[in-house]
Design a protein around this motif. Structure first.
Motif, PDB file in Angstrom:
ATOM      1  N   LYS A 133      -6.184  -6.492 -11.601  1.00  0.00           N
ATOM      2  CA  LYS A 133      -6.991  -6.124 -10.965  1.00  0.00           C
ATOM      3  C   LYS A 133      -6.731  -6.931  -9.465  1.00  0.00           C
ATOM      4  N   ALA A 134      -6.282  -8.228  -9.636  1.00  0.00           N
ATOM      5  CA  ALA A 134      -6.258  -8.718  -8.379  1.00  0.00           C
ATOM      6  C   ALA A 134      -5.160  -8.351  -7.430  1.00  0.00           C
ATOM      7  N   LEU A 135      -3.876  -7.850  -8.187  1.00  0.00           N
ATOM      8  CA  LEU A 135      -2.787  -7.233  -7.420  1.00  0.00           C
ATOM      9  C   LEU A 135      -3.496  -5.842  -6.864  1.00  0.00           C
ATOM     10  N   ILE A 195      -8.690  -8.507   9.886  1.00  0.00           N
ATOM     11  CA  ILE A 195      -7.336  -8.911   9.827  1.00  0.00           C
ATOM     12  C   ILE A 195      -7.092 -10.132   9.108  1.00  0.00           C
ATOM     13  N   GLY A 196      -8.123 -11.034   9.178  1.00  0.00           N
ATOM     14  CA  GLY A 196      -8.127 -12.294   8.344  1.00  0.00           C
ATOM     15  C   GLY A 196      -7.989 -11.964   7.181  1.00  0.00           C
ATOM     16  N   GLY A 197      -8.936 -10.821   6.438  1.00  0.00           N
ATOM     17  CA  GLY A 197      -8.926 -10.330   5.165  1.00  0.00           C
ATOM     18  C   GLY A 197      -7.798  -9.794   4.651  1.00  0.00           C
ATOM     19  N   VAL A 198      -7.120  -9.133   5.305  1.00  0.00           N
ATOM     20  CA  VAL A 198      -5.698  -8.455   5.305  1.00  0.00           C
ATOM     21  C   VAL A 198      -4.772  -9.663   4.892  1.00  0.00           C
ATOM     22  N   VAL A 199      -4.803 -10.551   5.744  1.00  0.00           N
ATOM     23  CA  VAL A 199      -3.927 -11.764   5.529  1.00  0.00           C
ATOM     24  C   VAL A 199      -4.184 -12.529   4.401  1.00  0.00           C
ATOM     25  N   LEU A 200      -5.405 -12.803   3.907  1.00  0.00           N
ATOM     26  CA  LEU A 200      -5.493 -13.328   2.935  1.00  0.00           C
ATOM     27  C   LEU A 200      -5.077 -12.520   1.285  1.00  0.00           C
ATOM     28  N   ILE A 201      -5.389 -11.281   1.591  1.00  0.00           N
ATOM     29  CA  ILE A 201      -5.210 -10.405   0.392  1.00  0.00           C
ATOM     30  C   ILE A 201      -3.755 -10.341   0.231  1.00  0.00           C
ATOM     31  N   LEU A 202      -2.879 -10.456   1.206  1.00  0.00           N
ATOM     32  CA  LEU A 202      -1.502 -10.317   1.266  1.00  0.00           C
ATOM     33  C   LEU A 202      -0.870 -11.666   0.640  1.00  0.00           C
ATOM     34  N   ALA A 203      -1.503 -12.832   1.189  1.00  0.00           N
ATOM     35  CA  ALA A 203      -1.380 -14.105   0.529  1.00  0.00           C
ATOM     36  C   ALA A 203      -1.460 -14.060  -0.944  1.00  0.00           C
ATOM     37  N   SER A 259      -3.070 -18.411 -15.785  1.00  0.00           N
ATOM     38  CA  SER A 259      -2.301 -19.682 -15.366  1.00  0.00           C
ATOM     39  C   SER A 259      -3.199 -20.305 -13.925  1.00  0.00           C
ATOM     40  N   PRO A 260      -2.891 -21.464 -13.590  1.00  0.00           N
ATOM     41  CA  PRO A 260      -3.654 -22.145 -12.461  1.00  0.00           C
ATOM     42  C   PRO A 260      -3.259 -21.480 -11.134  1.00  0.00           C
ATOM     43  N   GLY A 261      -1.940 -21.315 -10.965  1.00  0.00           N
ATOM     44  CA  GLY A 261      -1.372 -20.626  -9.877  1.00  0.00           C
ATOM     45  C   GLY A 261      -2.170 -19.212  -9.722  1.00  0.00           C
ATOM     46  N   LEU A 262      -2.159 -18.287 -10.964  1.00  0.00           N
ATOM     47  CA  LEU A 262      -2.841 -16.983 -10.547  1.00  0.00           C
ATOM     48  C   LEU A 262      -4.422 -17.066 -10.475  1.00  0.00           C
ATOM     49  N   VAL A 263      -4.847 -18.216 -11.091  1.00  0.00           N
ATOM     50  CA  VAL A 263      -6.389 -18.374 -10.612  1.00  0.00           C
ATOM     51  C   VAL A 263      -6.299 -18.558  -9.133  1.00  0.00           C
ATOM     52  N   ALA A 264      -5.689 -19.320  -8.608  1.00  0.00           N
ATOM     53  CA  ALA A 264      -5.476 -19.660  -7.096  1.00  0.00           C
ATOM     54  C   ALA A 264      -5.416 -18.056  -6.334  1.00  0.00           C
ATOM     55  N   ALA A 265      -4.557 -17.320  -6.906  1.00  0.00           N
ATOM     56  CA  ALA A 265      -4.315 -16.112  -6.186  1.00  0.00           C
ATOM     57  C   ALA A 265      -5.419 -15.106  -6.182  1.00  0.00           C
ATOM     58  N   ILE A 266      -5.965 -15.081  -7.434  1.00  0.00           N
ATOM     59  CA  ILE A 266      -7.257 -14.662  -7.693  1.00  0.00           C
ATOM     60  C   ILE A 266      -8.417 -14.947  -6.579  1.00  0.00           C
ATOM     61  N   ALA A 267      -8.604 -16.198  -6.662  1.00  0.00           N
ATOM     62  CA  ALA A 267      -9.645 -16.815  -5.651  1.00  0.00           C
ATOM     63  C   ALA A 267      -9.397 -16.619  -4.106  1.00  0.00           C
ATOM     64  N   ILE A 268      -8.033 -16.504  -3.748  1.00  0.00           N
ATOM     65  CA  ILE A 268      -7.606 -16.137  -2.213  1.00  0.00           C
ATOM     66  C   ILE A 268      -7.796 -14.519  -1.973  1.00  0.00           C
ATOM     67  N   GLY A 269      -7.397 -14.018  -3.048  1.00  0.00           N
ATOM     68  CA  GLY A 269      -7.986 -12.518  -2.865  1.00  0.00           C
ATOM     69  C   GLY A 269      -9.099 -12.258  -2.764  1.00  0.00           C
ATOM     70  N   PHE A 270     -10.014 -12.742  -3.659  1.00  0.00           N
ATOM     71  CA  PHE A 270     -11.493 -12.673  -3.655  1.00  0.00           C
ATOM     72  C   PHE A 270     -12.101 -12.805  -2.166  1.00  0.00           C
ATOM     73  N   VAL A 271     -11.599 -13.869  -1.509  1.00  0.00           N
ATOM     74  CA  VAL A 271     -12.252 -14.478  -0.165  1.00  0.00           C
ATOM     75  C   VAL A 271     -11.636 -13.300   0.718  1.00  0.00           C
ATOM     76  N   GLY A 272     -10.518 -12.652   0.652  1.00  0.00           N
ATOM     77  CA  GLY A 272      -9.854 -11.669   1.616  1.00  0.00           C
ATOM     78  C   GLY A 272     -10.579 -10.378   1.458  1.00  0.00           C
ATOM     79  N   VAL A 273     -10.899  -9.969   0.193  1.00  0.00           N
ATOM     80  CA  VAL A 273     -11.923  -8.945  -0.263  1.00  0.00           C
ATOM     81  C   VAL A 273     -13.134  -8.925   0.499  1.00  0.00           C
ATOM     82  N   VAL A 274     -13.834  -9.901   0.406  1.00  0.00           N
ATOM     83  CA  VAL A 274     -15.244 -10.324   1.007  1.00  0.00           C
ATOM     84  C   VAL A 274     -15.054  -9.837   2.595  1.00  0.00           C
ATOM     85  N   LEU A 275     -13.983 -10.576   3.157  1.00  0.00           N
ATOM     86  CA  LEU A 275     -13.793 -10.344   4.388  1.00  0.00           C
ATOM     87  C   LEU A 275     -13.469  -9.256   5.081  1.00  0.00           C
TER      88      LEU A 275
END
Length: 303
Positions: A258-260, A285-293, A123-139
Motif C-alpha cells: 500500500k505504501a508503494l 509539489i511538496g507532497g509529490v516530492v515526499l511520496i517519491l522519496a 523493518s525500521p527503514g520501511l517504517v520510515a518510508a511509510i511515515a514519509i509517504g503518509f505525510v506526502g499523501v496528506v499534503l
C-alpha cells in the motif's frame, strides 16, 4: 528487482484509469452504490474466466479453500465496500478535512493489522518510508478548508473524523484480509492463488452489493446494465488493477504494498499538470516530492 514492485506500480496505474471511468459513471446518473457495484459486476466474470482458464492451462491442482481462507476473504471483501462508502460519506460534511486526513491512515493501520493477524513485520527503514509517504499523501490531498470557527475539539471529534478513521481501518482490514486469504490457499503458484482469491472476492462483493441495490435502490441494477459502454471498460481496468494488488499482497506485506501503491497519486498529479493543464501549489509539489522519496526508500530497502 522483486516482482511485487512492478506489479504494484502497474496496479496503481490501472486503478487510476478505473477511477476516471468510475467518476464518469457517477456523473452520468448512477448512484454511488450503483457506480461501485458496476466495478464488481463487470469485472467478476472476467476474473473468474481468467482464474479458471489459467488453472486449466497450467495443469495445477485446484487449491483447497478452507475455513481460514473464507475467514480472511469475506471480511476483506465487505471491508472494501464499507470503506468506499465511508469515504463517499465524508463529502456530505462541512468539516471533513480532518476526516480526509484520517482516511490516509490506511497504510499505517494495515501494518498494525497485518502484525496482529498475520505476524507480518516491517523493518525500521520501511517504517520510515511509510511515515514519509503518509505525510506526502496528506499534503497532496490538500482538502478544502474546514470550518475553522469551530472549537478544536469539535473539529477533531465529529462524524466526519469517525468516517475518515473508519475508512482507513476498513481499507487496512481489506488489504490484510486479501493477503491472508491468498496465503491460506494450500497450493498453486503466486498468480493462481491471487487470481482465485480475487475471483472469490469479486463474487462476494457482486452478490452482497447486488442484494443491497435490489432491496434499497430499485431500478439501479437496470441502470448499471444500460451503462455497459463505460462499465465494461471499467470492469476490465478493475480486473487488471485488482490482479496486480492481489499478486503483490501474496508476495509482500499489505502495508509495504500500500505504501508503494501511493504512486497512484503521483500519476493523478501528472495527469492534472500535463493533460488538464492545472496549476499546482507548493504544498502539492511538496507532497509529490515526499511520496517519491518514500518510493525511493522502499526501492532501496527492497532491491
Amino acid at each position: 528487482m522483486p516482482l511485487w514492485i512492478p506489479v504494484t506500480i502497474f496496479a496503481a496505474f490501472m486503478q487510476n484509469l478505473r477511477f476516471l471511468l468510475q467518476r464518469h459513471l457517477k456523473v452520468t446518473g448512477l448512484s454511488t452504490a450503483g457506480a461501485t457495484w458496476a466495478r464488481f459486476a463487470y469485472s467478476a466474470p472476467l476474473v473468474a474466466a481468467l482464474a479458471f482458464g489459467y488453472l486449466w492451462l497450467s495443469g495445477q491442482a485446484t487449491p483447497a479453500a478452507d475455513l481460514r481462507f473464507w475467514a480472511f476473504l469475506v471480511p476483506g471483501a465487505i471491508g472494501q465496500i464499507l470503506a468506499t462508502m465511508c469515504v463517499v460519506a465524508l463529502f456530505a460534511f462541512r468539516n471533513f478535512p480532518v476526516g480526509v486526513t484520517l482516511a490516509k491512515t490506511e497504510v499505517i493501520l494495515s501494518a498494525i493489522i497485518g502484525l496482529i493477524l498475520l505476524g507480518d513485520t516491517v523493518s525500521p527503514g520501511l517504517v520510515a518510508a511509510i511515515a514519509i509517504g503518509f505525510v506526502g499523501v496528506v499534503l497532496l490531498s490538500d482538502p478544502p478548508k474546514g470550518d475553522t470557527s469551530l472549537p478544536l475539539r469539535q473539529r477533531l471529534f465529529n462524524r466526519a473524523s469517525g468516517y475518515g478513521l473508519a475508512s482507513g481501518l476498513l481499507f487496512g482490514v481489506s488489504a490484510v484480509g486479501y493477503r491472508g486469504a491468498s496465503l491460506a490457499l494450500d497450493s498453486g503458484d503466486v498468480f493462481l492463488r491471487a487470481s482465485l482469491t480475487l475471483a472469490a472476492a469479486t463474487a462476494v462483493q457482486t452478490l452482497t452489493l447486488g442484494l443491497w441495490l435490489a432491496f434499497r435502490e430499485r431500478g439501479e441494477i437496470a441502470r448499471v446494465a444500460a451503462s455497459w459502454r463505460v462499465s465494461a471498460p471499467m470492469g476490465l481496468t478493475s480486473m487488471l488493477g485488482s490482479l496486480g494488488w492481489f499478486t503483490a499482497f501474496t508476495l509482500q506485506t499489505a502495508a509495504v504494498v500500500k505504501a508503494l501503491g501511493q504512486v497512484e497519486l503521483v500519476f493523478t498529479f501528472l495527469v492534472s499538470v500535463f493533460w488538464l493543464k492545472e496549476r499546482s501549489s507548493a504544498k502539492e509539489i511538496g507532497g509529490v516530492v515526499l511520496i517519491l522519496a518514500s518510493i525511493g526508500l522502499i526501492f532501496w530497502r527492497s532491491v
